[in-house]
Enzyme design. Structure first.
Site, PDB file in Angstrom:
ATOM      1  CG  ASP A  81      45.218  45.521  45.334  1.00 44.70           C
ATOM      2  OD1 ASP A  81      44.431  46.461  45.114  1.00 44.70           O
ATOM      3  OD2 ASP A  81      44.847  44.395  45.750  1.00 44.70           O
ATOM      4  CG  HIS A 174      39.429  43.120  50.439  1.00 39.58           C
ATOM      5  ND1 HIS A 174      39.027  44.355  50.860  1.00 39.58           N
ATOM      6  CD2 HIS A 174      40.041  43.317  49.243  1.00 39.58           C
ATOM      7  CE1 HIS A 174      39.390  45.273  49.962  1.00 39.58           C
ATOM      8  NE2 HIS A 174      40.007  44.670  48.970  1.00 39.58           N
ATOM      9  N   GLY A 175      38.007  38.764  51.075  1.00 41.33           N
ATOM     10  CA  GLY A 175      38.051  37.482  51.794  1.00 41.33           C
ATOM     11  C   GLY A 175      36.898  36.581  51.409  1.00 41.33           C
ATOM     12  CG  HIS A 203      39.017  46.656  45.758  1.00 42.95           C
ATOM     13  ND1 HIS A 203      40.323  46.524  46.150  1.00 42.95           N
ATOM     14  CD2 HIS A 203      38.995  47.668  44.863  1.00 42.95           C
ATOM     15  CE1 HIS A 203      41.056  47.430  45.532  1.00 42.95           C
ATOM     16  NE2 HIS A 203      40.271  48.148  44.747  1.00 42.95           N
ATOM     17  CB  SER A 206      37.129  35.789  46.260  1.00 48.63           C
ATOM     18  OG  SER A 206      38.380  35.981  45.654  1.00 48.63           O
ATOM     19  CB  THR A 228      40.138  35.254  48.790  1.00 49.09           C
ATOM     20  OG1 THR A 228      40.409  36.471  49.501  1.00 49.09           O
ATOM     21  CG2 THR A 228      39.948  34.120  49.781  1.00 49.09           C
TER      22      THR A 228
HETATM   23  P1  13P Z   1      39.231  39.019  47.326  1.00 48.66           P
HETATM   24  O1  13P Z   1      40.411  38.493  48.077  1.00 48.66           O
HETATM   25  O2  13P Z   1      37.979  39.013  48.142  1.00 48.66           O
HETATM   26  O3  13P Z   1      39.059  38.376  46.001  1.00 48.66           O
HETATM   27  O4  13P Z   1      39.518  40.584  47.057  1.00 48.66           O
HETATM   28  C1  13P Z   1      40.622  40.926  46.283  1.00 48.66           C
HETATM   29  C2  13P Z   1      40.825  42.380  46.252  1.00 48.66           C
HETATM   30  O5  13P Z   1      39.912  43.160  46.214  1.00 48.66           O
HETATM   31  C3  13P Z   1      42.216  42.849  46.222  1.00 48.66           C
HETATM   32  O6  13P Z   1      42.330  44.212  46.381  1.00 48.66           O
END
Ligand code: 13P
Length: 280
Positions: A81, A174-175, A203, A206, A228
């Site tokens: 990733d 992300h997060g 991406h 979460s 996350t």
């Molecule tokens: P989250 O941590 O927001 O779920 O995103 C994961 C991600 O896109 C990893 O590349």
């Protein structure tokens, strides 16, 4: 069984569903994802952040992922990733990765194209294809969203790099979100049309509301990342176990509930993106 990125994305494209990609960090998270995929009969991607590949974790974690994939009766892809450079992509290939993401999204457009194409060309020799990123998907800590991906740029990027799938910026980060995001579904549709149906990746899965995810999948999202919330499912359960006066001391017994929590989390996302029952 272990499969490469193009095989698993091809399954999603053919079946009109989305493959969930779960970030894994240790043996327990790998086992949780594996058990979920087996129970839901779903193809899954187990992916690893590049920092783990740089540290010794990658050295130990990669054989665990490969062992899980070898035992699985459903398709499993081992994916890097957000690979930032050829160092990480090469090391991941040496560790046995069957999917590679090259994330050049913070580079100027032409440089992103050039680097992604170079990595995609090299990986192809090993029968591994590449996920690219265009339009930077940042973190929920950023105050502003970067520019969203445009259909015109996406068309050029896909044509010139030869990527197998493309991560796009359409409203996720992300997060943990401060407030639930609203996705630019029309943009997903327009990018799909402009690229002649390129497989798109979301991406920052979460915390995205279920309805938004369903709409995004209906318009052509074929891979969706969850990290996350998988971590929270594991860690929150560890806390519960620690606070239990009857808690086991042996680490393997302690880990049973956190593994179960990861499994339940993954099953819920597998169903949400429509990947359940698609392995066979
Ligand atoms: P989250 O941590 O927001 O779920 O995103 C994961 C991600 O896109 C990893 O590349």
């Amino acid at each position: 069984m272990l499969v490469n990125l193009q095989t698993i994305i091809g399954m999603a494209e053919k079946g009109g569903f989305c493959v969930p990609a779960f970030n894994v960090y240790n043996m327990e998270s790998v086992i949780g994802v594996l058990h979920a995929a087996e129970e839901a009969r779903a193809p899954v991607i187990m992916q690893v952040y590049p920092r783990l590949m740089k540290e010794e974790t990658g050295y130990f974690l990669s054989p665990v992922i490969l062992a899980a994939a070898a035992r699985a009766t459903v398709p499993v892809c081992f994916h890097l990733d957000h690979g930032p450079s050829e160092l990480e992509t090469t090391r991941s290939l040496c560790y046995g990765a069957t999917g590679i993401m090259l994330d050049g999204s913070t580079l100027p457009f032409e440089e992103n194209i050039a680097l992604t194409k170079r990595v995609a060309d090299t990986c192809r020799y090993l029968d591994v294809q590449v996920e690219g990123e265009l339009g930077h998907v940042g973190t929920t800590k950023d105050d502003t969203m970067d520019e969203f991906t445009t259909p015109e740029d996406a068309k050029r990027f896909v044509e010139e790099t030869g990527v197998c799938c493309l991560a796009v910026a359409v409203g996720t980060a992300h997060g943990r979100y401060k407030k639930p995001p609203k996705l630019d579904i029309e943009r997903i549709k327009a990018i799909r049309a402009a690229t002649g149906g390129a497989a798109l990746v979301l991406h920052g899965g979460s915390g995205v509301p279920d309805e938004e995810i369903k709409k995004a999948v209906a318009e052509g999202i074929r891979k969706m990342n969850f990290a996350t919330d998988l971590c929270y499912s594991f860690l929150d359960t560890c806390k519960e176990v620690v606070n239990d006066p009857q808690r086991p001391v042996a680490i393997d017994t302690f880990m049973k509930k956190p593994i179960e929590a990861v499994k339940s989390f993954c099953i819920s996302k597998i169903k949400l993106v429509g990947a359940d029952g698609r392995a066979d």
